[in-house]
Scaffold this active site. Sequence first.
Site, short mmCIF file in Angstrom:
data_model
loop_
_atom_site.label_atom_id
_atom_site.label_comp_id
_atom_site.label_asym_id
_atom_site.label_seq_id
_atom_site.Cartn_x
_atom_site.Cartn_y
_atom_site.Cartn_z
N HIS A 166 13.00 -7.54 2.82
CA HIS A 166 11.82 -7.03 2.10
C HIS A 166 11.24 -5.88 2.91
O HIS A 166 10.41 -6.06 3.79
CB HIS A 166 10.80 -8.18 1.93
CG HIS A 166 9.59 -7.82 1.13
ND1 HIS A 166 8.80 -8.76 0.51
CD2 HIS A 166 9.01 -6.62 0.84
CE1 HIS A 166 7.79 -8.18 -0.11
NE2 HIS A 166 7.89 -6.87 0.09
N GLU A 207 1.74 -12.62 -4.38
CA GLU A 207 1.14 -11.96 -3.21
C GLU A 207 -0.36 -11.98 -3.46
O GLU A 207 -1.10 -12.72 -2.82
CB GLU A 207 1.68 -10.53 -3.08
CG GLU A 207 1.08 -9.73 -1.92
CD GLU A 207 1.52 -8.26 -1.91
OE1 GLU A 207 1.99 -7.74 -2.94
OE2 GLU A 207 1.35 -7.62 -0.84
N HIS A 221 10.19 -1.74 2.12
CA HIS A 221 10.10 -0.57 1.23
C HIS A 221 10.36 0.66 2.10
O HIS A 221 9.61 0.91 3.05
CB HIS A 221 8.71 -0.48 0.61
CG HIS A 221 8.33 -1.71 -0.17
ND1 HIS A 221 8.50 -1.80 -1.53
CD2 HIS A 221 7.82 -2.91 0.23
CE1 HIS A 221 8.09 -3.00 -1.94
NE2 HIS A 221 7.68 -3.69 -0.89
N HIS A 267 8.35 -8.99 -6.67
CA HIS A 267 7.14 -9.38 -5.97
C HIS A 267 6.35 -10.31 -6.89
O HIS A 267 6.14 -9.98 -8.07
CB HIS A 267 6.28 -8.16 -5.67
CG HIS A 267 6.77 -7.29 -4.54
ND1 HIS A 267 8.03 -6.77 -4.51
CD2 HIS A 267 6.15 -6.88 -3.40
CE1 HIS A 267 8.16 -6.05 -3.39
NE2 HIS A 267 7.04 -6.10 -2.70
#
Length: 324
Positions: free
Chosen positions: A14, A197, A16, A194
Amino acid sequence: MIDFLAKMPKAELHLHIEGSLEPELMFELAQRNNIPLPYASLDEVRLAYQFESLQDFLDIYYASAAVLITEQDFYDLTWAYLKKCAEQNVVHSEIFFDPQTHTQRGISFKTVIHGISRALADGKSQLGISSLLIMCFLRHLSAEEAMQTLVEAAPYKGQLAGVGLDSSELGHPPEKFTEVFAMAAEMDLPAVAHAGEEGPAEYIWNALKLLKVKRIDHGVRCVEDPELVAILRDKQIPLTVCPLSNTKLKVFEQMSQHNILGLLEQGLNVTVNSDDPAYFGGYINENFIALYRALAMSQPQAVKLAQNSFNASFLTDKEKQVLL
Ligand code: HPA
Ligand code: ZN
Protein backbone atom coordinates in the site's frame (compact mmCIF):
# COMPACT_ATOMS: atom_id res chain seq x y z
CA MET A 1 15.00 -4.51 17.76
CA ILE A 2 15.29 -1.46 15.51
CA ASP A 3 18.16 -3.08 13.67
CA PHE A 4 16.16 -6.31 13.40
CA LEU A 5 13.18 -4.44 11.89
CA ALA A 6 15.41 -2.65 9.39
CA LYS A 7 17.07 -5.86 8.21
CA MET A 8 13.91 -7.96 8.04
CA PRO A 9 12.86 -8.57 4.40
CA LYS A 10 9.50 -6.95 3.76
CA ALA A 11 6.90 -6.49 1.04
CA GLU A 12 4.98 -3.23 0.72
CA LEU A 13 1.39 -3.48 -0.57
CA HIS A 14 0.00 0.00 0.00
CA LEU A 15 2.13 2.79 -1.40
CA HIS A 16 0.91 5.66 -3.57
CA ILE A 17 3.80 6.63 -5.80
CA GLU A 18 2.59 10.26 -5.84
CA GLY A 19 2.74 10.13 -2.04
CA SER A 20 6.45 9.35 -2.15
CA LEU A 21 7.24 12.78 -3.64
CA GLU A 22 9.68 14.20 -1.10
CA PRO A 23 9.73 18.00 -0.71
CA GLU A 24 13.32 18.16 -2.06
CA LEU A 25 12.33 16.45 -5.33
CA MET A 26 9.14 18.54 -5.48
CA PHE A 27 11.27 21.72 -5.42
CA GLU A 28 13.66 20.30 -8.01
CA LEU A 29 10.82 19.35 -10.41
CA ALA A 30 9.04 22.68 -9.84
CA GLN A 31 12.20 24.46 -10.91
CA ARG A 32 12.86 22.12 -13.83
CA ASN A 33 9.31 22.59 -15.17
CA ASN A 34 8.79 26.19 -14.16
CA ILE A 35 5.81 25.42 -11.94
CA PRO A 36 5.05 27.83 -9.09
CA LEU A 37 4.83 26.29 -5.60
CA PRO A 38 2.94 27.75 -2.65
CA TYR A 39 6.00 27.18 -0.42
CA ALA A 40 9.12 29.35 -0.14
CA SER A 41 11.21 26.79 1.75
CA LEU A 42 11.38 23.22 3.02
CA ASP A 43 10.42 24.52 6.46
CA GLU A 44 7.23 25.98 5.03
CA VAL A 45 6.41 22.61 3.47
CA ARG A 46 6.87 20.84 6.79
CA LEU A 47 4.57 23.37 8.45
CA ALA A 48 1.91 22.77 5.78
CA TYR A 49 2.01 18.99 6.31
CA GLN A 50 -0.22 19.05 9.40
CA PHE A 51 -3.52 17.39 8.65
CA GLU A 52 -6.81 17.08 10.49
CA SER A 53 -8.43 14.65 8.05
CA LEU A 54 -7.98 12.67 4.84
CA GLN A 55 -9.40 15.56 2.78
CA ASP A 56 -6.94 18.01 4.33
CA PHE A 57 -4.12 15.80 3.12
CA LEU A 58 -5.62 15.07 -0.31
CA ASP A 59 -5.91 18.78 -1.15
CA ILE A 60 -2.16 19.24 -0.65
CA TYR A 61 -1.25 15.90 -2.23
CA TYR A 62 -3.08 16.66 -5.50
CA ALA A 63 -1.69 20.21 -5.65
CA SER A 64 1.89 18.91 -5.23
CA ALA A 65 1.47 16.40 -8.06
CA ALA A 66 1.31 19.39 -10.45
CA VAL A 67 5.13 19.42 -10.60
CA LEU A 68 5.09 16.04 -12.41
CA ILE A 69 5.08 16.78 -16.14
CA THR A 70 7.46 14.64 -18.19
CA GLU A 71 8.12 10.92 -18.41
CA GLN A 72 11.49 11.60 -16.76
CA ASP A 73 9.69 13.23 -13.79
CA PHE A 74 7.66 10.06 -13.23
CA TYR A 75 10.83 8.03 -13.63
CA ASP A 76 12.70 10.15 -11.05
CA LEU A 77 9.79 9.94 -8.60
CA THR A 78 9.61 6.16 -8.87
CA TRP A 79 13.36 5.67 -8.82
CA ALA A 80 13.69 7.67 -5.58
CA TYR A 81 11.11 5.38 -3.94
CA LEU A 82 12.88 2.23 -5.19
CA LYS A 83 16.16 3.43 -3.73
CA LYS A 84 14.34 3.77 -0.38
CA CYS A 85 13.08 0.21 -0.79
CA ALA A 86 16.65 -0.98 -1.28
CA GLU A 87 17.77 0.87 1.87
CA GLN A 88 14.90 -0.52 3.93
CA ASN A 89 14.97 -4.15 2.72
CA VAL A 90 11.65 -3.89 0.92
CA VAL A 91 12.24 -6.68 -1.60
CA HIS A 92 8.82 -6.47 -3.24
CA SER A 93 6.43 -3.54 -3.67
CA GLU A 94 2.94 -3.25 -5.14
CA ILE A 95 2.70 0.37 -6.16
CA PHE A 96 -0.46 2.45 -6.62
CA PHE A 97 -0.63 5.24 -9.16
CA ASP A 98 -3.48 7.68 -9.81
CA PRO A 99 -3.59 8.34 -13.57
CA GLN A 100 -6.57 10.71 -13.28
CA THR A 101 -4.54 13.10 -11.12
CA HIS A 102 -2.37 13.60 -14.20
CA THR A 103 -4.68 13.08 -17.18
CA GLN A 104 -7.02 15.72 -15.69
CA ARG A 105 -4.23 18.28 -16.07
CA GLY A 106 -3.35 17.27 -19.61
CA ILE A 107 -0.53 14.79 -18.97
CA SER A 108 -0.99 11.68 -21.10
CA PHE A 109 -1.57 8.24 -19.60
CA LYS A 110 1.36 7.03 -21.68
CA THR A 111 3.77 9.58 -20.16
CA VAL A 112 2.79 8.51 -16.67
CA ILE A 113 2.94 4.76 -17.14
CA HIS A 114 6.09 4.78 -19.28
CA GLY A 115 8.02 6.81 -16.70
CA ILE A 116 6.91 4.62 -13.81
CA SER A 117 7.38 1.31 -15.66
CA ARG A 118 10.87 2.22 -16.89
CA ALA A 119 11.95 2.93 -13.31
CA LEU A 120 10.40 -0.34 -12.12
CA ALA A 121 12.36 -2.26 -14.77
CA ASP A 122 15.59 -0.55 -13.64
CA GLY A 123 14.63 -1.25 -10.02
CA LYS A 124 14.53 -4.94 -10.86
CA SER A 125 17.75 -5.04 -12.90
CA GLN A 126 19.87 -2.61 -10.83
CA LEU A 127 18.49 -2.95 -7.29
CA GLY A 128 16.93 -6.41 -7.38
CA ILE A 129 13.54 -5.08 -6.30
CA SER A 130 10.46 -6.90 -7.48
CA SER A 131 7.40 -4.75 -8.14
CA LEU A 132 3.86 -4.69 -9.48
CA LEU A 133 1.74 -1.74 -10.50
CA ILE A 134 -1.88 -1.15 -9.42
CA MET A 135 -3.95 1.54 -11.13
CA CYS A 136 -6.30 3.41 -8.78
CA PHE A 137 -9.50 5.22 -9.66
CA LEU A 138 -10.21 8.51 -7.87
CA ARG A 139 -13.49 7.92 -6.09
CA HIS A 140 -14.38 11.64 -5.82
CA LEU A 141 -14.68 11.64 -9.63
CA SER A 142 -17.54 9.96 -11.50
CA ALA A 143 -17.90 6.29 -12.37
CA GLU A 144 -17.97 7.34 -16.04
CA GLU A 145 -14.55 8.95 -15.70
CA ALA A 146 -13.24 5.81 -13.97
CA MET A 147 -14.60 3.71 -16.84
CA GLN A 148 -12.90 5.99 -19.39
CA THR A 149 -9.65 5.57 -17.47
CA LEU A 150 -10.01 1.79 -17.58
CA VAL A 151 -10.57 1.95 -21.35
CA GLU A 152 -7.52 4.19 -21.70
CA ALA A 153 -5.47 1.70 -19.67
CA ALA A 154 -6.46 -1.30 -21.82
CA PRO A 155 -3.45 -1.06 -24.18
CA TYR A 156 -1.16 -1.09 -21.11
CA LYS A 157 -2.91 -3.98 -19.38
CA GLY A 158 0.24 -6.07 -19.45
CA GLN A 159 1.92 -3.52 -17.18
CA LEU A 160 -0.87 -3.62 -14.59
CA ALA A 161 -1.30 -6.17 -11.80
CA GLY A 162 -4.70 -4.86 -10.74
CA VAL A 163 -6.97 -1.94 -10.01
CA GLY A 164 -7.68 0.00 -6.82
CA LEU A 165 -9.90 2.75 -5.45
CA ASP A 166 -8.63 5.74 -3.49
CA SER A 167 -9.21 9.43 -2.64
CA SER A 168 -12.08 10.91 -0.56
CA GLU A 169 -13.88 7.97 1.00
CA LEU A 170 -16.88 9.46 2.81
CA GLY A 171 -19.78 10.04 0.41
CA HIS A 172 -18.14 7.92 -2.31
CA PRO A 173 -19.07 4.35 -1.34
CA PRO A 174 -17.85 1.26 -3.21
CA GLU A 175 -21.21 0.70 -4.94
CA LYS A 176 -20.58 3.84 -7.03
CA PHE A 177 -17.96 1.77 -8.92
CA THR A 178 -19.61 -1.68 -9.18
CA GLU A 179 -19.72 -1.61 -13.00
CA VAL A 180 -16.16 -0.34 -13.35
CA PHE A 181 -14.84 -3.15 -11.17
CA ALA A 182 -16.95 -5.71 -13.05
CA MET A 183 -15.30 -4.53 -16.28
CA ALA A 184 -11.84 -4.74 -14.66
CA ALA A 185 -12.63 -8.32 -13.59
CA GLU A 186 -13.55 -9.15 -17.19
CA MET A 187 -10.13 -7.81 -18.15
CA ASP A 188 -8.57 -10.22 -15.60
CA LEU A 189 -7.40 -7.37 -13.40
CA PRO A 190 -7.77 -8.29 -9.71
CA ALA A 191 -9.12 -5.58 -7.43
CA VAL A 192 -8.30 -3.91 -4.14
CA ALA A 193 -10.00 -0.87 -2.61
CA HIS A 194 -9.48 1.62 0.17
CA ALA A 195 -12.29 1.04 2.67
CA GLY A 196 -12.81 1.55 6.37
CA GLU A 197 -10.16 4.29 6.70
CA GLU A 198 -12.58 7.15 7.37
CA GLY A 199 -15.61 5.30 6.02
CA PRO A 200 -17.74 2.84 8.02
CA ALA A 201 -17.55 -0.97 8.18
CA GLU A 202 -20.37 -1.07 5.61
CA TYR A 203 -17.93 0.23 2.98
CA ILE A 204 -15.67 -2.77 3.70
CA TRP A 205 -18.61 -5.16 3.30
CA ASN A 206 -19.55 -3.57 -0.03
CA ALA A 207 -15.98 -3.50 -1.31
CA LEU A 208 -15.93 -7.27 -0.69
CA LYS A 209 -19.42 -8.09 -1.94
CA LEU A 210 -19.81 -5.67 -4.87
CA LEU A 211 -16.29 -4.84 -6.00
CA LYS A 212 -15.05 -8.38 -5.18
CA VAL A 213 -11.74 -7.09 -3.87
CA LYS A 214 -8.92 -9.43 -2.89
CA ARG A 215 -7.56 -7.04 -0.26
CA ILE A 216 -8.84 -4.09 1.72
CA ASP A 217 -6.61 -1.02 1.96
CA HIS A 218 -6.68 0.32 5.54
CA GLY A 219 -9.81 -1.46 6.83
CA VAL A 220 -9.15 -0.47 10.44
CA ARG A 221 -12.81 0.48 11.05
CA CYS A 222 -13.76 -3.20 10.63
CA VAL A 223 -13.66 -3.45 14.43
CA GLU A 224 -17.01 -1.66 14.55
CA ASP A 225 -18.67 -4.83 13.19
CA PRO A 226 -17.78 -8.13 14.92
CA GLU A 227 -19.40 -10.18 12.15
CA LEU A 228 -17.13 -8.47 9.60
CA VAL A 229 -14.06 -9.08 11.76
CA ALA A 230 -14.97 -12.79 11.87
CA ILE A 231 -15.27 -12.94 8.04
CA LEU A 232 -11.98 -11.11 7.52
CA ARG A 233 -10.32 -13.58 9.88
CA ASP A 234 -11.97 -16.74 8.53
CA LYS A 235 -11.31 -15.84 4.88
CA GLN A 236 -7.89 -14.35 5.70
CA ILE A 237 -8.68 -11.27 3.63
CA PRO A 238 -5.61 -9.05 3.84
CA LEU A 239 -5.80 -5.55 5.32
CA THR A 240 -3.02 -3.24 4.17
CA VAL A 241 -2.72 -1.08 7.27
CA CYS A 242 -0.75 2.20 7.38
CA PRO A 243 -0.03 3.19 10.99
CA LEU A 244 1.74 6.54 10.48
CA SER A 245 -0.87 7.58 7.91
CA ASN A 246 -3.67 6.75 10.36
CA THR A 247 -2.22 8.91 13.12
CA LYS A 248 -1.27 11.78 10.77
CA LEU A 249 -4.83 11.85 9.36
CA LYS A 250 -6.41 11.45 12.82
CA VAL A 251 -8.03 8.08 12.20
CA PHE A 252 -6.40 7.36 15.58
CA GLU A 253 -5.38 10.26 17.83
CA GLN A 254 -2.26 8.45 19.01
CA MET A 255 -0.23 5.45 17.89
CA SER A 256 -0.82 3.87 21.30
CA GLN A 257 -4.52 3.63 20.31
CA HIS A 258 -3.85 1.90 16.98
CA ASN A 259 -5.63 -1.44 16.58
CA ILE A 260 -3.24 -3.25 14.19
CA LEU A 261 -1.67 -5.51 16.81
CA GLY A 262 -5.09 -6.25 18.31
CA LEU A 263 -6.27 -7.36 14.86
CA LEU A 264 -3.09 -9.41 14.40
CA GLU A 265 -3.67 -11.18 17.72
CA GLN A 266 -7.24 -11.99 16.67
CA GLY A 267 -5.76 -13.80 13.66
CA LEU A 268 -6.46 -11.25 10.93
CA ASN A 269 -4.16 -11.04 7.93
CA VAL A 270 -2.85 -7.52 8.59
CA THR A 271 0.25 -5.95 7.00
CA VAL A 272 2.30 -2.79 7.62
CA ASN A 273 2.63 -0.16 4.87
CA SER A 274 3.61 3.47 4.41
CA ASP A 275 0.77 4.85 2.21
CA ASP A 276 2.23 8.31 1.42
CA PRO A 277 5.62 8.31 3.12
CA ALA A 278 6.72 11.81 2.03
CA TYR A 279 3.67 13.26 3.80
CA PHE A 280 3.27 11.05 6.86
CA GLY A 281 6.73 11.00 8.40
CA GLY A 282 8.29 7.81 7.18
CA TYR A 283 8.68 4.75 5.02
CA ILE A 284 7.93 1.18 6.02
CA ASN A 285 10.71 0.86 8.61
CA GLU A 286 9.54 4.01 10.40
CA ASN A 287 6.07 2.45 10.51
CA PHE A 288 7.42 -0.72 12.12
CA ILE A 289 9.52 1.33 14.56
CA ALA A 290 6.45 3.38 15.54
CA LEU A 291 4.58 0.14 16.39
CA TYR A 292 7.50 -1.06 18.47
CA ARG A 293 7.76 2.23 20.38
CA ALA A 294 4.05 2.92 20.96
CA LEU A 295 2.62 -0.59 21.19
CA ALA A 296 5.63 -2.66 22.28
CA MET A 297 5.33 -4.84 19.17
CA SER A 298 7.32 -8.04 19.78
CA GLN A 299 9.79 -9.66 17.40
CA PRO A 300 7.41 -12.56 16.59
CA GLN A 301 4.65 -10.05 15.85
CA ALA A 302 6.95 -8.14 13.49
CA VAL A 303 7.93 -11.36 11.72
CA LYS A 304 4.27 -12.36 11.34
CA LEU A 305 3.41 -8.94 9.87
CA ALA A 306 6.24 -9.29 7.35
CA GLN A 307 5.20 -12.87 6.47
CA ASN A 308 1.66 -11.63 5.95
CA SER A 309 2.94 -9.00 3.52
CA PHE A 310 4.40 -11.66 1.23
CA ASN A 311 1.40 -13.98 1.60
CA ALA A 312 -1.02 -11.15 0.81
CA SER A 313 0.90 -10.02 -2.28
CA PHE A 314 -0.17 -10.72 -5.87
CA LEU A 315 3.00 -12.76 -6.47
CA THR A 316 2.64 -16.41 -7.43
CA ASP A 317 3.84 -19.02 -4.94
CA LYS A 318 6.86 -19.64 -7.14
CA GLU A 319 7.75 -15.92 -7.25
CA LYS A 320 7.44 -15.76 -3.45
CA GLN A 321 9.82 -18.67 -3.07
CA VAL A 322 12.43 -16.94 -5.22
CA LEU A 323 12.22 -13.79 -3.07
CA LEU A 324 12.39 -15.48 0.34
N1 HPA B 1 -6.70 7.29 1.38
C1 HPA B 1 -7.36 7.60 0.28
N2 HPA B 1 -6.77 8.08 -0.80
C2 HPA B 1 -5.45 8.23 -0.79
C3 HPA B 1 -4.71 7.93 0.32
C4 HPA B 1 -5.36 7.42 1.47
O1 HPA B 1 -4.79 7.10 2.51
N3 HPA B 1 -3.42 8.22 0.01
C5 HPA B 1 -3.41 8.67 -1.26
N4 HPA B 1 -4.64 8.69 -1.75
ZN1 ZN C 1 -3.73 4.76 0.59
